[in-house]
Scaffold this active site. Sequence first.
Site, PDB file in Angstrom:
ATOM      1  N   GLY B 310       0.835  -1.205   0.000  1.00  0.00           N
ATOM      2  CA  GLY B 310       0.000   0.000   0.000  1.00  0.00           C
ATOM      3  C   GLY B 310       0.864   1.248   0.000  1.00  0.00           C
ATOM      4  O   GLY B 310       1.942   1.283  -0.612  1.00  0.00           O
ATOM      5  N   SER B 311       0.423   2.241   0.766  1.00  0.00           N
ATOM      6  CA  SER B 311       1.072   3.566   0.685  1.00  0.00           C
ATOM      7  C   SER B 311       2.487   3.624   1.223  1.00  0.00           C
ATOM      8  O   SER B 311       3.186   4.627   0.997  1.00  0.00           O
ATOM      9  CB  SER B 311       0.216   4.596   1.424  1.00  0.00           C
ATOM     10  OG  SER B 311      -1.029   4.695   0.784  1.00  0.00           O
ATOM     11  N   THR B 312       2.934   2.607   1.938  1.00  0.00           N
ATOM     12  CA  THR B 312       4.321   2.656   2.442  1.00  0.00           C
ATOM     13  C   THR B 312       5.316   2.684   1.279  1.00  0.00           C
ATOM     14  O   THR B 312       6.446   3.119   1.444  1.00  0.00           O
ATOM     15  CB  THR B 312       4.633   1.463   3.378  1.00  0.00           C
ATOM     16  OG1 THR B 312       4.254   0.257   2.726  1.00  0.00           O
ATOM     17  CG2 THR B 312       3.905   1.568   4.696  1.00  0.00           C
ATOM     18  N   LYS B 314       5.133   4.644  -1.171  1.00  0.00           N
ATOM     19  CA  LYS B 314       5.237   6.004  -1.709  1.00  0.00           C
ATOM     20  C   LYS B 314       6.563   6.684  -1.342  1.00  0.00           C
ATOM     21  O   LYS B 314       7.037   7.559  -2.071  1.00  0.00           O
ATOM     22  CB  LYS B 314       4.048   6.853  -1.232  1.00  0.00           C
ATOM     23  CG  LYS B 314       2.748   6.471  -1.954  1.00  0.00           C
ATOM     24  CD  LYS B 314       1.544   7.147  -1.353  1.00  0.00           C
ATOM     25  CE  LYS B 314       0.252   6.602  -1.983  1.00  0.00           C
ATOM     26  NZ  LYS B 314      -0.946   6.941  -1.224  1.00  0.00           N
TER      27      LYS B 314
END
Lengths: 86, 595
Positions: B310-312, B314
Site C-alpha cells: 500500500g502507501s508505504t 510512496k
Amino acid sequence: MFLIVWFRGQNFKMEYDIGRLTSLREELLGERRIMVAKRSSLLSSEHIEKVALTSLGMTVPARENVFYVRQVKAPAPYRTSTDVDE
Amino acid sequence: MGTGRRRLSPMKLWDHDRTQVRLEKIKRRAIVVFTVLFFCMGIMVFRLIDLAIFEHDRLAGIAEKQIKGQKDIKPQRGIIWDRKMRQMATNVDAESVYVVPSRVENIQVFSKRLSRVLRVSAKNLSYKLKSKREKQFLWIERKIDPETADRLRDMMKRYRYRYIGLIKETKRYYPKGRTGAHIIGFTNVDNVGIAGIEMVYDRYLRGEKKSITFKKDARNNRMYSEIDWSATGNNLLLTIDEYIQHIVERELSEAVEKWEAKAASAIMMNPFTGEILAMANYPSFDPNEPGKYPPEQRRNRAVTDIYEPGSTIKAILAAGALEEGVVELDEEFDVSKGYIVVGGKAIRDVHKHEFLTFQEVIQKSSNVGAVQIGMRLGAEKYYSYLRAFGFGEKTGIDYPGEARGILRSVDKWSGTSLAALSIGQEIGVTPLQVLRAYAVIANGGLLMRPYIVSDIISPDGRIIKSTRPKVIRRVISPSTAETVREILKTVVEEGGTATKAYIKGNLVAGKTGTAQVFDPETGRYSRKRHISSFVGFVPADNPRIALIVVIFEPQKGSFGGVVAAPVFRNIVEQTLTYLNVPQEDERNQIILVRR
C-alpha cells in the site's frame, strides 16, 4: 610383595572413589543446568514485568517521567590576578 | 601284653645303621619333591614367559575388552544468547523410556501399568508393543519430566521389571518461553534444529559426536579415567534484545486483541548496521511444546509472508523521483478531482484535496498525486528503483524460508501497472523488505544486509565466526535520503496521516500503509479486508531504530495511521527509554555538575 599388593589395592580403591565422584559431578552439573535454566526463566522480562505489575503494584513509566541523570565536570573557575605587574 | 609294660631293647650297633637308612630315604624323598617342585616351577616360569611374551598381545586385547567400556557421547547443543548474553535456548537433562518388547511377558498387564505412569493410552501402548514384538529395543516415551521418571522407577522396582529402562538424554529448553520463539525456532526430539535459527545454524550448534573409552570393573562400575565427558556444540550470540523483543510481542498481542485482527508482525532493526533487534509475530507459540500449535502459528510471517504494501511504497517512489530530479519539493500537483483514470481504471483518494505539493502528496498519502509522480518517473526508472531498494529479491537474512516477494519485470506490466505500483499494489513484499528499504532512507542511502546472529562462539570462548554489517549497494544519495527523511517527518506532524505515531520529545519519520486484500474469488480488492501498517525510524535526524508494524486484517479498523501507528509509538517510546535515548529537547535530562 605385601607392599605391592597393598599399594595396588589402594590404587584401585582410589580409582573407584574418583569414578564415583566423577559420576556425582556429572549429576550435579546436570542439576546445575536445570537450576540455571529455571533462573533464566524467572529472570525473563515477561516474568519480571508480570510480577512488578501484578504483585508489586508497579506501572510502566511514561516517557516524560523518565529522567536521565548525566554528570559533567564543571569548567575550571575563571582565574584573575589582582597583582599589578610593575 | 600280659604285664602291660614295654620292654626297652638295649642299644645296639645296628641301630645306627637304621638311622642312616632312614636319612637316606628322606634324602631321596626330598630330591624327588624338590625335583617335582623345580619341574613345576619350571613349567610355571615357562608359562609365565609364554603369557607375558608370546601370548601378550592376544591376552592384553582380551583384558582390555573386559576392563574398558566404550560410550558414544551425544554432544549437547550450544547455548543461544541474546545480545546481552541472556539465555534464549539451553539444555537440561531428561530421561527417556525404552522397552525390550521381545522380553515382555504379559503385554496387556504391562501396558496397563505403564500407561498409568506415563499417562498415555494403554491401548496404543499395547498395540505398539505387539507390533514390535520381535524387537530388542523400542522407545516408549522420549524426554519425560523428572516426576514421571520417579514414578516409573517405583513401578520398575515394585514389579521387578527387567525389560524396561531409562536412558539419560539432553533436552532443548527455551527459558524465555514464547519470547523470540519465531526467531529461535525449535528442535525435534533428537535435538536437530528444524525451525528458525536452530535450523540455520544447526551444524554449528549440534557439535561433534564423540566416542570415548573408560575403565570399568566386572560389575560395570566406572573407574577413574582422564577423559573429558563433556561434548558441546558452539554457542550463538544474537543481535536480538530480549527485553525489546518482549515489548514488541506484548504490544502486538494487545493490538491484535484490540482490533480483532487475524495476525500481526513487527520487526525492529538498527538501520545503520542491519542488526535485527526484535522480530515478532502474533499469534505466537511456545517452542518448548511446538507440536501443540498449528503450523500457521509457528510461521514467521515477518519473513515468509508477502503482502501488498500500500502507501508505504510512496516513500520509495518519492526517493526515486527526487534522485532522478523529475520533481521539485514544493511543486504542486492537481488532485482536486479526487481520482485519476489510468488504463480505464479509476484510482481514488481517501480524502479529497485541491492542490498538494510533492511533500504533501506523501504527507497526506494522496493516491492521485502518487500516480502522477509515478508517471513522471516512468516505468523503467521506477522498476529499477524498486529493485535497487531490494524488492523482488531475498534480503539475505540468516533465517530459513525467506520469501523473495513478487515484482514483475516491466515487460510483464499491464497498462495500469505503473499506477498500481505507485500506490503499492501489484507488488508483493515481506515486512522485512519494507523495513530494509526504509533503513536505506534512515542511514543515508545504503542498502544493508539484515542479520540475526552476530557471533558464533566455541565452547572454550573463542569467536569462530563473526557477522559484520554488510552494505549491499548504494541506492540513493545522502542528500536525497535526507530530503525524504524530512518529508517523512511531516507524515507524523499535524496534517499527516500518522499523527498517532507522534512521540513527545523525539522526532519520528515514517509512513502509513493501508492495503486492501486481493480476493481471488471475486477477482477484486476486498472492501472489508485490509492490511494496516506503519514503518518508520526514530530519532528522525539520527536514527537509532527502524521499526515496521503490520496488522493483518483488523476487524475494528483499517487505516494504518489508526491501527498500526499507535502500536509503533508504544513500542518506540518504551524502547527509547530502555535504550537510554533521552528526549531531544532535553526535557528529561538532569545534568549534575561535578566540581
